[in-house]
Design an enzyme around this catalytic site. Structure first.
Site, PDB file in Angstrom:
ATOM      1  N   ARG A 182      30.504   1.741   4.096  1.00  0.00           N
ATOM      2  CA  ARG A 182      30.467   0.300   3.843  1.00  0.00           C
ATOM      3  C   ARG A 182      29.003  -0.096   3.720  1.00  0.00           C
ATOM      4  NH1 ARG A 182      34.117   1.256   8.051  1.00  0.00           N
ATOM      5  NH2 ARG A 182      36.294   0.716   7.585  1.00  0.00           N
ATOM      6  N   LYS A 232      32.796  -0.392  11.381  1.00  0.00           N
ATOM      7  CA  LYS A 232      33.765  -1.468  11.526  1.00  0.00           C
ATOM      8  C   LYS A 232      34.633  -1.198  12.753  1.00  0.00           C
ATOM      9  CE  LYS A 232      37.161  -4.122   8.875  1.00  0.00           C
ATOM     10  NZ  LYS A 232      37.850  -4.241   7.581  1.00  0.00           N
ATOM     11  N   HIS A 238      31.294  -2.322  -2.566  1.00  0.00           N
ATOM     12  CA  HIS A 238      32.461  -1.675  -1.960  1.00  0.00           C
ATOM     13  C   HIS A 238      33.221  -0.812  -2.970  1.00  0.00           C
ATOM     14  CE1 HIS A 238      34.476  -1.577   1.894  1.00  0.00           C
ATOM     15  NE2 HIS A 238      35.651  -1.582   1.294  1.00  0.00           N
ATOM     16  N   ARG A 286      32.748   2.874  -2.419  1.00  0.00           N
ATOM     17  CA  ARG A 286      33.554   3.421  -1.322  1.00  0.00           C
ATOM     18  C   ARG A 286      34.971   3.708  -1.818  1.00  0.00           C
ATOM     19  NH1 ARG A 286      34.323   3.457   4.437  1.00  0.00           N
ATOM     20  NH2 ARG A 286      36.325   2.558   5.075  1.00  0.00           N
ATOM     21  N   HIS A 326      39.181   4.767   8.891  1.00  0.00           N
ATOM     22  CA  HIS A 326      40.354   3.895   8.990  1.00  0.00           C
ATOM     23  C   HIS A 326      41.122   4.186  10.272  1.00  0.00           C
ATOM     24  CE1 HIS A 326      40.567   3.205   4.345  1.00  0.00           C
ATOM     25  NE2 HIS A 326      39.693   2.432   4.936  1.00  0.00           N
ATOM     26  N   TYR A 367      45.000   4.175  -1.758  1.00  0.00           N
ATOM     27  CA  TYR A 367      44.316   4.911  -2.821  1.00  0.00           C
ATOM     28  C   TYR A 367      45.253   5.830  -3.585  1.00  0.00           C
ATOM     29  CZ  TYR A 367      40.174   3.118  -0.533  1.00  0.00           C
ATOM     30  OH  TYR A 367      39.239   2.270   0.013  1.00  0.00           O
TER      31      TYR A 367
END
Length: 460
Positions: free
Chosen positions: A268, A293, A399, A402, A425, A434
C-alpha cells in the site's frame, strides 16, 4: 532562490497562526515571503525596509500576477514586518550570515509545515472545532478512545469528520439527549438528500456506532428498520506488464523507485512511504513491513532486479542524513513513544525514512527541524502525469499497482493463500476478488454458450 533563517521562519509561522491564516494558505504566504527575500537580495535592497514592498508588488505586476496574488503577497510581507517589530533581529544583508556564494550558511527548507497526519496536530484541531463545552468534551473523549485502541490517524480524521457533520445535522443538540432516532434521520439524510455512495453510508454508520458505544456509552439500538447500504462488487483495475513498464519509463527519481516497490512487493502507498532503513534485508532479499493496515507486520520478497537501484538510493539517503546531522537538524519523525523510549533514535541511521522528503518540517513545540517522508500527494501527481504521457485508457492510481501485483501472481499459478499472506489480508475472501480479474485457466475452461457445438447439427 535565497533561503530564510530558521528563527525568522519560526516566528513567521507563529504570526500566521495568531492571525488565523488558514493552513491551506500558509504555504502560499511563506512562498511569497521567500520571493520577497529573493527580490531584495537580487536588487541589493534591505529586507527590513518597508518602502521595498511597493517595488516588490510592481515587479509582480510586471510578471502578470493576478490581483488576488498581489494582495496575498503584500499581506504576507506585511506580516513579516510585524515579525521584525516583535524583537526579532532585522534580517538585512549584513546580519544574515551569508556565505561566499551569497547564501545563508545554515540550510533552510523550501517550505515549513506540520504534517496533518501527526497526532499533535489532530489534538489541536479537535480542541478548536466547537464552542460548546459538552461537544468539546466529546471530541476529547473520542480522541482518547481512538488512541487507546491504537487506531490510525486516518481513522481519527474520518471519525472526527463524521462527528462534525452529525453535530451540524443535529443543530447543536446536547450530546446527552442524542438517540438512535437521530442516527436514523442522519443516515436517511445522507442517502436521500446527499445521495452518497454505499461505502460512505457504511462509513458514517460505523463512526456513529463507535461514538455511541465507546464515547457516549449509550445504547445504539439494533437499527433493524434502518436498511444498510449494500456495496456493489468492485472489480479492481489491473495493468498489463507492458503498461507498467511504460509507466516506469515516464517516472522520475525517486518516484520510479516508489512505484517499483508498490508493484514489486504489493505494498500500500502508506506502507511504502513509511519504510525505514532497517526494514530492508538485502542479504536475505526480504522486506519487512511494520505497522501495515490493522497494525500488522509481514514480510515480502524484494525484487532482485531493482536491488542495485535500491542500494544506490540507500547511499543517497545516508549522505542526506549526514548533511542533516552536520546542519544540526533533529533527524527523522518517530511515531508513538519510541522517541521517548529510545532517546535520540530519530538521529540514528536505521530510523531514517527510506524515501525522505525533500523539505524539512519545523515543529513548533520543540523548535526543531525534522525530516518527514515523501508526501502521498506528490506520488499521486507523478503517477498521474506518467499515465497521461503513456495514454493508458484506465483509471490508474497508486493502489492499481498493488492490484496488478496480486493479479499477476495469480496468473503465474501462485496459491491464493500465499497471495493473501503477501498482501497482508486478514480474510482470504478479500483476496478472492482477484479471481475476477483473470481469465479462467482451469482444465475445462469456461466458454460462451455460442462456442458450444450445435445440438441440432448432431441430430441431422
Amino acid at each position: 532562490m535565497i533561503n530564510i533563517p530558521i528563527e525568522v521562519f519560526a516566528h513567521y509561522s507563529s504570526i500566521l497562526t495568531k492571525k488565523s491564516i488558514p493552513i491551506s494558505e500558509q504555504t502560499n504566504y511563506k512562498k511569497w515571503l521567500r520571493y520577497y527575500f529573493d527580490f531584495c537580495h537580487k536588487y541589493n535592497l534591505e529586507y527590513s525596509n518597508r518602502e521595498n514592498l511597493a517595488q516588490f508588488i510592481k515587479k509582480l505586476q510586471e510578471k502578470h500576477q493576478t490581483q488576488i496574488q498581489q494582495k496575498q503577497a503584500a499581506h504576507s510581507v506585511y506580516l513579516y514586518y510585524e515579525v521584525l517589530e516583535t524583537n526579532v533581529n532585522p534580517v538585512d544583508k549584513n546580519k544574515m550570515n551569508l556565505d561566499v556564494n551569497g547564501q545563508p550558511s545554515l540550510k533552510m527548507v523550501e517550505r515549513i509545515s506540520i504534517s496533518s497526519s501527526l497526532p499533535q496536530v489532530q489534538e489541536e484541531s479537535i480542541q478548536k472545532n466547537d464552542s460548546t463545552s459538552e461537544w468539546k468534551k466529546i471530541y476529547t473523549n473520542l480522541l482518547a478512545e481512538i488512541k487507546i485502541r491504537h487506531y490510525s490517524p486516518k481513522t481519527l480524521r474520518v471519525y472526527v469528520m463524521w462527528l462534525r457533520r452529525f453535530y451540524t445535522f443535529t443543530k447543536n443538540k446536547s450530546p446527552l439527549s442524542l438517540s438512535s432516532q437521530d442516527v436514523q434521520e442522519f443516515l436517511k439524510y445522507l442517502a436521500v438528500k446527499q445521495n452518497v455512495s454505499a461505502s460512505t453510508q457504511n462509513q458514517a454508520f460505523n463512526a456513529l456506532l463507535f461514538l455511541f458505544r465507546h464515547v457516549l456509552k449509550k445504547d445504539f439500538g439494533d437499527h433493524r428498520d434502518n436498511v444498510r447500504a449494500k456495496r456493489r462488487r468492485y472489480i479492481p483495475v489491473v495493468l498489463s506488464r507492458e503498461e507498467i513498464e511504460a509507466i516506469f519509463t515516464h517516472l522520475s527519481y525517486p518516484y520510479d523507485l516508489v512505484v517499483k516497490l508498490l508493484y514489486g512487493c504489493g505494498l500500500r502507498l502508506f506502507e511504502c512511504l513509511n519504510l525505514r532503513l532497517h526494514n530492508f534485508n538485502f542479504d536475505a532479499g526480504i522486506l519487512t513491513v511494520h505497522d501495515g493496515k490493522g497494525q500488522k507486520d509481514r514480510t515480502v520478497p524484494l525484487p532482485q532486479t531493482i536491488i542495485p537501484q535500491l542500494k544506490v538510493h540507500l547511499e543517497k539517503v545516508k549522505e542526506l542524513h549526514q548533511n542533516d546531522l552536520k546542519a544540526g537538524y533533529a533527524g527523522a519523525f518517530i511515531t508513538g513513544l519510541l522517541e521517548k523510549k529510545y532517546k535520540d533514535c530519530g538521529k540514528e541511521l536505521i530510523w531514517q525514512c527510506f524515501f525522505p522528503s525533500k523539505m524539512l518540517t519545523f515543529v513548533l513545540d520543540s523548535k526543531e527541524l525534522k525530516r518527514y517522508h515523501l508526501y502521498e500527494t506528490h506520488v499521486h501527481r507523478a503517477i498521474k502525469q506518467a499515465v497521461r504521457k503513456v495514454k493508458i485508457m484506465k483509471r490508474v492510481s497508486a493502489h492499481t499497482f498493488r492490484h496488478s501485483f496480486a493479479t499477476h501472481l495469480l496468473q503465474a499459478n501462485y496459491d491464493i493463500r500465499t497471495i493473501q499472506e503477501l498482501l497482508g489480508h486478514s480474510d482470504v475472501r478479500t483476496t478472492m476478488i482477484y479471481t475476477h480479474t483473470i481469465k479462467s485457466s482451469t482444465v475445462k475452461e469456461a466458454k460462451s454458450p455460442l462456442d458450444f457445438a450445435n445440438p441440432s447439427a448432431k441430430l441431422s
